[in-house]
Scaffold this active site. Structure first.
Site, mmCIF file in Angstrom:
data_model
loop_
_atom_site.group_PDB
_atom_site.id
_atom_site.type_symbol
_atom_site.label_atom_id
_atom_site.label_comp_id
_atom_site.label_asym_id
_atom_site.label_seq_id
_atom_site.Cartn_x
_atom_site.Cartn_y
_atom_site.Cartn_z
ATOM 1 N N GLU A 71 -16.446 30.096 -18.461
ATOM 2 C CA GLU A 71 -16.551 31.522 -18.800
ATOM 3 C C GLU A 71 -16.460 32.437 -17.578
ATOM 4 O O GLU A 71 -16.105 33.606 -17.694
ATOM 5 C CB GLU A 71 -17.841 31.801 -19.587
ATOM 6 C CG GLU A 71 -19.152 31.684 -18.815
ATOM 7 C CD GLU A 71 -19.742 30.273 -18.798
ATOM 8 O OE1 GLU A 71 -18.962 29.295 -18.930
ATOM 9 O OE2 GLU A 71 -20.963 30.144 -18.638
ATOM 10 N N HIS B 30 -18.608 25.832 -15.775
ATOM 11 C CA HIS B 30 -18.705 27.065 -16.570
ATOM 12 C C HIS B 30 -17.357 27.780 -16.617
ATOM 13 O O HIS B 30 -17.072 28.617 -15.763
ATOM 14 C CB HIS B 30 -19.737 28.008 -15.938
ATOM 15 C CG HIS B 30 -21.142 27.544 -16.063
ATOM 16 N ND1 HIS B 30 -21.954 27.916 -17.118
ATOM 17 C CD2 HIS B 30 -21.887 26.739 -15.287
ATOM 18 C CE1 HIS B 30 -23.141 27.355 -16.968
ATOM 19 N NE2 HIS B 30 -23.132 26.635 -15.864
ATOM 20 N N CYS C 11 -21.906 23.126 -19.834
ATOM 21 C CA CYS C 11 -22.946 22.682 -18.903
ATOM 22 C C CYS C 11 -24.058 21.937 -19.659
ATOM 23 O O CYS C 11 -23.839 20.817 -20.078
ATOM 24 C CB CYS C 11 -23.452 23.862 -18.086
ATOM 25 S SG CYS C 11 -24.054 23.329 -16.467
HETATM 26 N N1 GLN Z 1 -30.188 22.295 -16.670
HETATM 27 C C1 GLN Z 1 -28.967 21.591 -16.493
HETATM 28 C C2 GLN Z 1 -28.755 21.156 -15.052
HETATM 29 O O1 GLN Z 1 -29.369 21.658 -14.162
HETATM 30 C C3 GLN Z 1 -27.795 22.441 -16.988
HETATM 31 C C4 GLN Z 1 -27.557 23.655 -16.175
HETATM 32 C C5 GLN Z 1 -26.670 24.658 -16.863
HETATM 33 O O2 GLN Z 1 -26.448 24.572 -18.070
HETATM 34 N N2 GLN Z 1 -26.186 25.644 -16.137
HETATM 35 O O3 GLN Z 1 -27.943 20.308 -14.788
#
Ligand code: GLN
Length: 549
Positions: A516, A514, A379
């Site tokens: 995970e 994600h 992310c």
């Molecule tokens: N802050 C970033 C976004 O909102 C990444 C979010 C995250 O890593 N879950 O896109």
């Protein structure tokens, strides 16, 4: 017809109620039952999406995009049939919200709306809905018995016991049995008091799970049974385990699942725990080990990355590798440089929000890229990889995400509304839609480019993974970045960037989603298996070196 097992906690918090519930779920599933799992949280927030990871640990995202308590992550890792969703986790806030909405609509026909029966009825309805069609629904009640705020939940589960009967409802209570070293004594009094508290509100536990450092001696077990009106064999000792995945067997050996199936009148074959045994064996006898640096913020709060840490460990289980994770504060890299990354076999930059330590993360990616160290970005970890490549490969000076610098000359990561110039908008997200609002959430399809490291790792060209973010790679920069050596190997159905890699680097893969959240110890996850396998090769010096550009 679904039966219910309610799990409450006493004496102190943080005893591992979530793990205990998950392990009981695993045992019952191993008897051939289908399981659903629910977590009731007594706090007033409507959902945990807006809560600080400082206070509450990770926000776990379910398949349907619900932002839930991290215990739901334990449930999914331990129980295959228990896939969480929007009916699996609810708070006092959510219950009141529903009841107040009904009151405003006039559904209560002028009645005085009260905790009993209106709030308790809503709780029971929500529990029954969350239970679905499963044979057994395990319901964990957050907080500790004796808290003011958990009372309506306890009252609701008491009522369910009366309404459904003793052969369809069971109560498990988790307590602490401390050892006082100055007196060399094990103390059962806190457990006695906690059960007394529970009985005073009308709940007699059927099973006690006693947390202690050492196995509970027979004498204390007898004493607890006598004073709490629980059968002696139903006093289960949950002593400290060096490995989470040993707990199902520990509880099975003491007959926990047998007590439950007997009381619920089920005639089932014995539990098959061979898969759990395999995990324990794999962890005990690794054929090698690796050091992995995880570079983020709040690194002293391991609970904020619990699914990721677990997923890395699952990668270890499936490759026979002991995975040693070193948590590095990205701020420290800004101050002291990347020396602390020397000697690492792999580097992970996890997801995150907020600009603290962002330059440290960008430097971390650069180090991994230039030194040919396996890199997994998740992310925000993918977004910083794109920023790093933009700055150092494509020569876009001061490239940045608009999350951290609104005036950057090169917004390579931005809100869609900030960069979508032509041809209308696919999605609308803006600053205001942040809190508890419209992030890209939940499982979505991702297309992987044939022949890419991503497709190779997954062994597929279409996958589904869970999301939780707002910012996206700016499509207007894609050509330029591709020419500079970045490969966008995964894209969403609406052509947003989902995966990034650097061809020529031995193993460099980052995802907007994600992974995970879908890893579990029994099956592992392709990305984490692939990453750990690469770190092993790096460790053994057999991974190809980074190709000269
Ligand atoms: N802050 C970033 C976004 O909102 C990444 C979010 C995250 O890593 N879950 O896109």
């Amino acid at each position: 017809m679904t039966s219910y097992v309610f799990i409450t906690g006493g004496v102190v918090s943080s005893l591992g109620k979530g793990i205990t519930s998950a392990c009981l779920g695993a045992l019952l599933e191993a008897r051939g039952l289908t399981i659903s799992m629910i977590k009731l949280d007594p706090y007033i927030n409507v959902d945990p999406g807006t809560m600080s990871p400082f206070q509450h640990g990770e926000v776990f995202v379910t398949h349907d995009g619900t932002e839930t308590d991290l215990d739901l992550g334990h449930y999914e890792r331990f129980v295959r049939t228990a896939r969480g969703g929007r009916h699996s986790n609810f708070t006092t806030g959510r219950i009141y919200e529903k009841v107040i909405a009904k009151e405003r609509r006039g559904d209560y026909l002028g009645a005085t709306v009260q905790v009993i029966p209106h709030i308790t009825d809503e709780i029971k309805r929500s529990v029954q809905k969350g239970a679905g069609e499963a044979d057994i629904c395990l319901v964990e009640i957050g907080g500790t018995v004796g808290d003011i705020e958990s009372l309506p939940f306890l009252e609701a589960i008491r009522q369910m016991g009366v309404e459904l009967g003793h052969d369809r409802v069971m109560y498990v209570h988790l307590t602490l049995v401390p050892y006082i070293s100055t007196a060399s004594e094990i103390k059962t009094k806190p457990t006695q008091h906690s059960v007394k508290e529970l009985r005073s509100i009308g709940i007699q536990p059927d099973i006690l799970v006693c947390r202690s450092e050492q196995p509970l001696p027979t004498e204390e077990r007898k004493k607890i049974a006598l004073f709490t009106n629980v059968q002696e064999k139903a006093v289960i000792s949950a002593y400290d385990a060096d490995d989470l995945y040993k707990i199902p067997a520990m509880m099975h050996e003491q007959g926990l699942d047998e007590i439950v199936v007997r009381q619920l009148g089920l005639d089932l074959p014995p539990a098959d725990l061979s898969e759990w045994q395999k995990i324990v064996d794999a962890k005990k006898n690794p054929s090698g080990e690796v050091r992995i640096a995880m570079v983020g913020k709040y690194m002293d709060l391991k609970d904020s990355y619990i699914s990721l840490v677990e997923a890395l460990q699952h990668g270890g289980i499936h490759t026979g590798t002991r995975v040693n994770i070193e948590f590095i504060e990205s701020r420290d890299i800004e101050v002291n440089g990347t020396d602390c990354l020397q000697g690492m076999d792999g580097i992970v930059v996890p997801g995150g929000f907020g600009d603290r330590g962002i330059e440290g993360k960008i430097e971390t990616v650069r180090f991994a890229r230039e030194h040919g160290i396996p890199y997994l970005g998740i992310c925000l970890g993918m977004q910083v990889a794109v920023i790093e490549a933009a700055r150092n490969l494509a020569g876009l000076e001061d490239a940045m995400s608009t999350e951290f610098d609104r005036d950057t000359p090169h917004p390579v990561v931005a809100l869609i509304t900030e960069w979508q110039t032509e041809a209308g908008s696919v999605e609308q997200r803006n600053e205001e839609s942040d809190l508890g609002g419209t992030m890209r959430l939940g499982a979505q399809q991702v297309k992987l480019a044939a022949g890419s490291l991503a497709a190779e790792s997954y062994g597929a060209t279409t996958i589904e993974e869970r999301h939780r973010h707002r910012y996206e790679v700016n499509n207007n920069y894609r050509d330029q970045l591709e020419q500079a050596g970045v490969r966008f190997s995964g894209t969403s159905v609406d052509d947003l960037v989902e995966m990034v890699e650097i061809p020529g680097h031995p193993w460099f893969l980052a995802s907007q989603f994600h992974p995970e959240f879908t890893s579990n110890p029994r099956d592992g996850h392709p990305l984490f298996k692939g990453f750990i396998a690469a770190t092993r090769q790096h460790h053994d010096g057999v991974l190809p070196q980074v190709a000269e550009a």
